[in-house]
Scaffold this active site. Structure first.
Site, mmCIF file in Angstrom:
data_model
loop_
_atom_site.group_PDB
_atom_site.id
_atom_site.type_symbol
_atom_site.label_atom_id
_atom_site.label_comp_id
_atom_site.label_asym_id
_atom_site.label_seq_id
_atom_site.Cartn_x
_atom_site.Cartn_y
_atom_site.Cartn_z
ATOM 1 C CE1 TYR A 208 -3.797 -10.989 -2.762
ATOM 2 C CE2 TYR A 208 -4.056 -12.919 -4.162
ATOM 3 C CZ TYR A 208 -3.431 -12.276 -3.113
ATOM 4 O OH TYR A 208 -2.458 -12.911 -2.410
ATOM 5 C CD GLU A 215 -0.236 -5.065 -0.430
ATOM 6 O OE1 GLU A 215 0.653 -5.905 -0.192
ATOM 7 O OE2 GLU A 215 -1.450 -5.266 -0.198
#
Length: 286
Positions: A208, A215
Site C-alpha cells: 500500500y 502514484e
C-alpha cells in the site's frame, strides 16, 4: 489509491454530561478472541467489494439471500478479474525477461490494463443495486482513483509511460488485485486457502505505501507536461465564464493523499489485527 471494514462495538454507557463530579476516562482493554473460521473480507480497505463475506456462516446466508444467479455472476466476475490481472502479471514479466528493461512495458500491456481496470466500474454497480453490501461512495472513490490514474495520467500523458514510478504502481496493483479477487472467489466458494487469507491481510503492509509512492511520483512527473501543454484546462474568457486548471487540480489530488493515506492504512492494520488475531477493543467501566 488504496481500496476501505467496521470497528468493534463499544460496550458500556457513557457518563452523563450533567454529573457534578468528573469520571475518569475509560481505558481501552485489548481482548484476544479465537479467530473466526473465515476472515472478514471488507473491500473497503483496498477496493470495492465483489461478493466477500465476513464469516463462513454469514457467507452461506448471503449466498441464499442473493440467489443462484447473483452468486454465479459474482463468482464469475471475481474469477475473470483474477485471470485478467494474472495475464497482466505474466505479460509484464515476459516483456522484462525478453527485453531486459522496463521501458515499453506500459505500452505493451496498456490495452489489457485499461480493459480490466475500467471493467472494475461494475463494482460500483454491484454496490448500487445491492448485490454486495459496501458503501457506494467509498467504492466509487476508490475505483475512480484507479480509473483516473489509468486514463487521465498514464494514457493521456505518453511522455511519462516509461517512468519507473509507473512500473512501481503497476506491479503493486497487479499483486494486490490478484490477491484480492482470488480471496473473494475462494471465500464465496467457502474454500479459502490460508495462504490467500494471510496474503490479503499482510501484503498490504508493504504494497500500500509503495503503491501510493508510485502514484504520487507518476503524477509529479506529469506536472511539467500538463503545465506546458495546458491539457484539460479551460481558460477565461469563454462563453460559460468558467475556468479550470488541470495543473492545480493535480496538485490538489497529490495533497489529498496526505490526510487520506494514514486513515486508510491504519484502518487496514486494525482490520488485519481483528481478522488474523481475533483481537477487538472494548471499553471497561470503572
Amino acid at each position: 489509491m488504496g481500496r476501505a471494514p467496521e470497528s468493534a462495538p463499544a460496550v458500556g454507557a457513557a457518563p452523563s454530561s450533567s454529573s457534578s463530579f468528573s469520571v475518569p476516562p475509560r481505558a481501552p482493554v485489548y481482548l484476544r478472541l479465537e479467530p473466526a473460521r473465515e476472515p472478514m473480507a471488507s473491500s473497503e480497505e483496498d477496493g470495492a467489494g465483489n461478493g466477500s463475506v465476513e464469516e463462513k456462516e454469514s457467507g452461506k446466508k448471503a449466498h441464499r439471500r442473493r440467489g443462484a444467479v447473483t452468486t454465479a455472476w459474482l463468482i464469475f466476475y471475481n474469477i475473470a478479474m483474477t485471470a485478467g490481472w494474472l495475464v497482466l502479471a505474466i505479460a509484464m514479466a515476459r516483456f522484462y525477461l525478453e527485453n531486459g528493461t522496463h521501458k515499453g512495458i506500459y505500452k505493451s500491456i496498456q490495452k489489457t490494463l485499461k480493459f480490466f481496470q475500467t471493467f472494475a466500474l461494475l463494482e460500483i454497480v454491484h454496490c448500487a443495486v445491492g448485490l454486495v453490501h459496501t458503501s457506494v461512495l467509498v467504492t466509487g472513490v476508490q475505483v475512480s482513483s484507479r480509473i483516473f490514474m489509468v486514463w487521465f495520467i498514464t494514457h493521456s500523458i505518453k511522455q511519462i509511460q516509461n517512468e519507473e514510478s509507473v512500473i512501481l504502481f503497476l506491479v503493486v496493483w497487479t499483486v494486490t488485485e490478484i490477491t484480492r479477487y482470488s480471496f473473494y472467489t475462494f471465500n464465496m466458494l467457502n474454500h479459502l486457502p490460508y495462504f490467500i487469507k494471510w496474503a490479503r491481510y499482510n501484503f498490504f503492509i508493504i504494497l500500500y505505501p509503495v503503491g501510493v509512492v508510485g502514484e504520487l511520483l507518476t503524477i509529479y512527473a506529469a506536472l511539467p507536461y500538463v503545465k506546458r501543454s495546458g491539457m484539460f484546462s479551460v481558460r477565461l474568457p469563454n462563453k460559460y465564464n468558467v475556468s479550470f486548471d488541470y495543473y492545480y487540480f493535480l496538485l490538489i489530488v497529490m495533497a489529498s493523499y496526505v490526510p487520506m493515506f494514514p486513515q486508510l492504512y491504519f484502518h487496514m492494520l486494525r482490520q488485519r489485527r481483528k481478522v488474523l488475531h481475533g483481537e477487538v477493543i472494548v471499553e471497561k467501566d470503572d
